[in-house]
Design a protein around this motif. Structure first.
Motif, PDB file in Angstrom:
ATOM      1  N   HIS A  22      -6.002  -2.230   5.569  1.00  0.00           N
ATOM      2  CA  HIS A  22      -4.759  -1.491   5.408  1.00  0.00           C
ATOM      3  C   HIS A  22      -4.517  -0.628   6.650  1.00  0.00           C
ATOM      4  N   ASP A  79       2.190   2.987   3.236  1.00  0.00           N
ATOM      5  CA  ASP A  79       1.239   4.099   3.104  1.00  0.00           C
ATOM      6  C   ASP A  79       1.991   5.389   2.778  1.00  0.00           C
ATOM      7  N   HIS A 119       1.458   5.325  -2.132  1.00  0.00           N
ATOM      8  CA  HIS A 119       0.807   6.342  -2.963  1.00  0.00           C
ATOM      9  C   HIS A 119       1.822   7.106  -3.801  1.00  0.00           C
ATOM     10  N   HIS A 139       0.853  -1.203   0.000  1.00  0.00           N
ATOM     11  CA  HIS A 139       0.000   0.000   0.000  1.00  0.00           C
ATOM     12  C   HIS A 139       0.882   1.245   0.000  1.00  0.00           C
ATOM     13  N   GLU A 194      -8.383   2.363  -2.276  1.00  0.00           N
ATOM     14  CA  GLU A 194      -8.818   1.969  -0.976  1.00  0.00           C
ATOM     15  C   GLU A 194     -10.254   2.406  -0.728  1.00  0.00           C
TER      16      GLU A 194
HETATM   17 NI    NI Z   1      -3.577   4.919   1.755  1.00  0.00          NI
END
Ligand code: NI
Length: 259
Positions: free
Chosen positions: A156, A206, A10, A8, A94
């Motif tokens: 997550h 994350d 970004h 996970h 998500e």
């Molecule tokens: Ni996220």
């Protein structure tokens, strides 16, 4: 060197996107070969797919995060259906519930509706999901019981209680842990990492958020994954290599891609 993945991140975030090439290379240097880039609205989902096309080790998840529903339209689900035809789209996400920022009943109801719609989309497309549930795990659990996931999914950045983890595990869910497990005050997350069934454990950054110690407060990158795996192994009292190998198996079984 262990082969790592980030389940996970970004790279589609504006803080990371302009330097995505360097970030992918820097991750590779640390053995982090596989990155799941997760969308949170339409533009970020499109970007995630674009990044997946651009880099061999990058894959995409597409969906609406509960904080980003103000412009969400049913037609957008058709766009997700189209995008999901690409092999490198591995999940819907998500998706979920965020009660931290949203206190009003009408907003929470809307979040629940979109959570359910996207669970149904994942089932239709035979994909797993990546779930964001913040201060809303009770309602998330109820929805998952009423709307079972065909291909399961991951909670997550799991930040719930050990009790809820057991309930979620019964539904076949996986649990993603990030930088906070390296924070001194993170008592419950540490306890959950230590007690999580080995076949349900996943690791993620994350990024650009949630940097592990010693980078807490700085911009996070997928290259920090080995620090989190090391902390996991310590908390569980297991060999780091063994934990890394099991994490790989879990990623492969949930997302059907060998990391
Ligand atoms: Ni996220």
């Amino acid at each position: 060197m262990n082969a790592y993945f980030d389940s996970h991140c970004h790279l589609n975030d504006e803080a990371l996107y302009p330097k995505r090439k360097e970030i992918v290379e820097e991750a590779l240097k640390n053995g982090v070969r596989t990155l799941l880039v997760v969308g949170y609205d339409v533009p970020s989902s499109l970007k995630a797919v674009e990044i997946a096309r651009e880099f061999e080790g990058c894959y995409a998840a597409i969906g609406f995060q509960p904080e980003n529903l103000s412009d969400a339209k049913d037609e957008d689900l058709d766009l997700f259906r189209e995008l999901a035809k690409e092999k490198k789209v591995l999940a819907i996400g998500e998706i979920g519930l965020d009660y931290h920022w949203f206190k009003e009943a009408k907003d929470r109801l809307n979040q629940k509706r979109w959570f359910i719609k996207q669970i149904e989309l994942a089932n239709e497309l035979d994909l797993p999901v990546s779930i964001h549930a913040r201060e809303a795990l009770g309602d998330a659990l109820e929805i998952l019981k009423e709307h079972p996931l065909n291909r399961k999914g991951v909670l997550h950045c799991y930040s719930g209680s050990f009790e809820t983890m057991k309930e979620m595990a019964k539904l076949g869910m996986y649990f993603g842990f990030d930088g906070p497990i390296t924070f001194k005050n993170a008592v419950e997350p540490k306890k959950c990492v230590a007690a999580c069934p080995m076949d349900r454990l996943l690791v993620e950054t994350d990024s650009p958020y949630l940097s592990p110690v010693p980078y807490r407060g700085k911009e996070n990158h997928p290259s920090n994954i080995p620090l989190i795996v090391k902390a996991m192994a310590e908390l569980r009292g297991e060999e780091e290599n063994e934990v890394a190998e099991n994490l790989r198996k879990n990623f492969a079984s949930l997302f059907r891609v060998e990391p």
